[in-house]
Write a protein that holds these residues in place. Structure first.
Motif, PDB file in Angstrom:
ATOM      1  N   LYS A  36       0.988  -1.092  -0.109  1.00  0.00           N
ATOM      2  CA  LYS A  36      -0.190   0.160   0.046  1.00  0.00           C
ATOM      3  C   LYS A  36       0.672   1.064   0.110  1.00  0.00           C
ATOM      4  O   LYS A  36       0.650   2.195  -0.693  1.00  0.00           O
ATOM      5  CB  LYS A  36      -1.016  -0.040   1.237  1.00  0.00           C
ATOM      6  CG  LYS A  36      -1.818   1.172   1.278  1.00  0.00           C
ATOM      7  CD  LYS A  36      -2.888   0.886   2.514  1.00  0.00           C
ATOM      8  CE  LYS A  36      -4.060   2.109   2.545  1.00  0.00           C
ATOM      9  NZ  LYS A  36      -4.809   1.834   3.717  1.00  0.00           N
ATOM     10  N   LYS A  39       2.474   1.870  -3.205  1.00  0.00           N
ATOM     11  CA  LYS A  39       1.800   2.379  -4.215  1.00  0.00           C
ATOM     12  C   LYS A  39       1.615   3.679  -4.291  1.00  0.00           C
ATOM     13  O   LYS A  39       1.764   4.505  -5.152  1.00  0.00           O
ATOM     14  CB  LYS A  39       0.320   1.726  -4.381  1.00  0.00           C
ATOM     15  CG  LYS A  39      -0.475   2.110  -5.398  1.00  0.00           C
ATOM     16  CD  LYS A  39      -1.802   1.150  -5.448  1.00  0.00           C
ATOM     17  CE  LYS A  39      -2.812   1.858  -6.499  1.00  0.00           C
ATOM     18  NZ  LYS A  39      -2.162   1.613  -7.874  1.00  0.00           N
ATOM     19  N   ASP A  74      -1.097  -3.890 -11.168  1.00  0.00           N
ATOM     20  CA  ASP A  74      -0.047  -3.522 -10.538  1.00  0.00           C
ATOM     21  C   ASP A  74       1.083  -4.373 -10.302  1.00  0.00           C
ATOM     22  O   ASP A  74       2.052  -4.053 -10.128  1.00  0.00           O
ATOM     23  CB  ASP A  74      -0.700  -2.669  -9.145  1.00  0.00           C
ATOM     24  CG  ASP A  74      -1.540  -1.658  -9.223  1.00  0.00           C
ATOM     25  OD1 ASP A  74      -1.669  -1.060 -10.241  1.00  0.00           O
ATOM     26  OD2 ASP A  74      -1.995  -1.370  -8.171  1.00  0.00           O
ATOM     27  N   HIS A 302      -5.238  -3.656  -1.691  1.00  0.00           N
ATOM     28  CA  HIS A 302      -3.785  -4.014  -1.023  1.00  0.00           C
ATOM     29  C   HIS A 302      -3.647  -5.197  -0.487  1.00  0.00           C
ATOM     30  O   HIS A 302      -2.874  -5.969  -0.676  1.00  0.00           O
ATOM     31  CB  HIS A 302      -3.402  -2.821  -0.237  1.00  0.00           C
ATOM     32  CG  HIS A 302      -3.690  -1.531  -0.698  1.00  0.00           C
ATOM     33  ND1 HIS A 302      -3.064  -1.170  -1.708  1.00  0.00           N
ATOM     34  CD2 HIS A 302      -4.565  -0.539  -0.273  1.00  0.00           C
ATOM     35  CE1 HIS A 302      -3.358   0.315  -2.124  1.00  0.00           C
ATOM     36  NE2 HIS A 302      -4.235   0.554  -1.164  1.00  0.00           N
ATOM     37  N   LYS A 305      -3.340  -7.827  -3.245  1.00  0.00           N
ATOM     38  CA  LYS A 305      -2.145  -7.861  -4.090  1.00  0.00           C
ATOM     39  C   LYS A 305      -1.087  -8.502  -3.100  1.00  0.00           C
ATOM     40  O   LYS A 305      -0.357  -9.347  -3.725  1.00  0.00           O
ATOM     41  CB  LYS A 305      -1.674  -6.446  -4.061  1.00  0.00           C
ATOM     42  CG  LYS A 305      -2.260  -5.501  -5.308  1.00  0.00           C
ATOM     43  CD  LYS A 305      -2.003  -4.307  -5.286  1.00  0.00           C
ATOM     44  CE  LYS A 305      -0.695  -3.842  -5.524  1.00  0.00           C
ATOM     45  NZ  LYS A 305      -0.328  -2.386  -5.546  1.00  0.00           N
TER      46      LYS A 305
END
Length: 312
Positions: A36, A39, A74, A302, A305
């Motif tokens: 997080k 990013k 991402d 998040h 991910k």
């Protein structure tokens, strides 16, 4: 952190909150928090470069679909959205055969379906990691996001009290199985006829070592002294024929100002969304200063991910 966690997670399925233990959940959340922050700083983290994720959706979705697709982008991978009507599933091909075929094409699968049994049957034959994107029984990815939100707000998980008020549905089940794993006491209040499944409650109590697992019908008792108050819609997808009955039965279970007055002064409110203001929650609560529903929704990205990075 990534290398040691990946050794424990790699190529496993995530079908239930009970699939991971406390150390694994806490490690995943720490990793999610790192991703997080990365990013926000604009740093690339391509842990899934060259990998693909099949997403089979038999139910509509906003947060689950978008968060998984963006997560794979991402992470440097590719997500393939597969509506059940666009697959041979719509013409009678079994989930098992679909699982066998997709395992030859992709590195992992997310399934959003009606029955937990279908998810488990798919996972039994698939040779790649399978992730529960929501079933009638559980919604574990949502609870990972909830735990990340709670941890980042409260600075801890262990020792907190979470109150769930409303339908004893998939969200309730995953909270019951997840909270004892991370040291959170959970108190559930539902109408008797819509209580969580006894098997889930029994398993939750077995998982509880230093926490409380209480299920009853009194919302005030459940919310009293709570650090976190959670609810969900009263009428889930596929239950539209019960809508009027459920709205009547659940009316005393609305999360409103009068109810949350029994929580701790610094309580936080969570809701997996979509929300129906004026039904399961009053606008004054979900749009009020204690609500973290938008942070919670963001944290789906998040947490997933981290999950994808470790499993695929």
């Amino acid at each position: 952190m990534y290398a040691s966690l990946r050794k424990r997670f790699r190529r496993r399925d995530f079908l239930s909150m009970a699939d991971f233990d406390r150390e694994e959940i806490e490690g995943l959340l720490l990793f999610a928090a790192e991703l997080k922050e990365a990013k926000k700083r604009g740093e690339a983290h391509t842990f899934c470069a060259g990998k693909s994720l099949a997403m089979i959706f038999q139910k509509p979705s906003t947060r689950t679909r978008v968060s998984f697709e963006v997560a794979m982008f991402d992470l440097g991978g590719y997500a393939l959205y597969l509506n059940a009507h666009d697959l041979q599933l719509g013409r009678g091909e079994s989930l098992e055969d679909t699982g066998r075929v997709l395992s030859r094409y992709v590195d992992g699968c997310v399934i959003r379906t009606y029955r937990q049994e279908e998810l488990e049957e798919f996972a039994q034959v698939a040779t790649v990691p399978v992730i529960n994107g929501l079933t009638d029984w559980e919604h574990p990815c949502q609870i990972l996001a909830d735990f990340l939100t709670i941890w980042q707000s409260k600075g801890r998980l262990a020792g907190l009290k979470l109150a769930y008020v409303g339908d004893g549905n998939n969200i309730c089940h995953s909270l019951l199985l997840g909270c004892p794993q991370v040291g959170i006491s959970i108190h559930v209040a539902t109408p008797a006829r819509y209580a969580p499944h006894p098997l889930v409650v029994e398993r939750a109590k077995k998982l509880a070592k230093d926490t409380e697992v209480e299920v009853g019908e009194d919302p005030v008792q459940a919310v009293k002294g709570a650090d976190v108050v959670v609810t969900d819609v009263w009428v889930s997808m596929g239950q539209e024929d019960e809508a009027e009955l459920k709205r009547t039965v659940f009316a005393p279970y609305q999360v409103n100002a009068a109810l949350v007055a029994h929580a701790r002064p610094d309580y936080i409110f969570l809701h997996c969304l979509p929300a129906h203001r004026g039904e399961e929650v009053a606008a004054e609560v979900i749009d009020g200063p204690h609500s973290l529903v938008w942070e919670e929704a963001e944290n789906r990205l998040h947490a997933q991910k981290a999950l994808l990075s470790l499993l695929l």
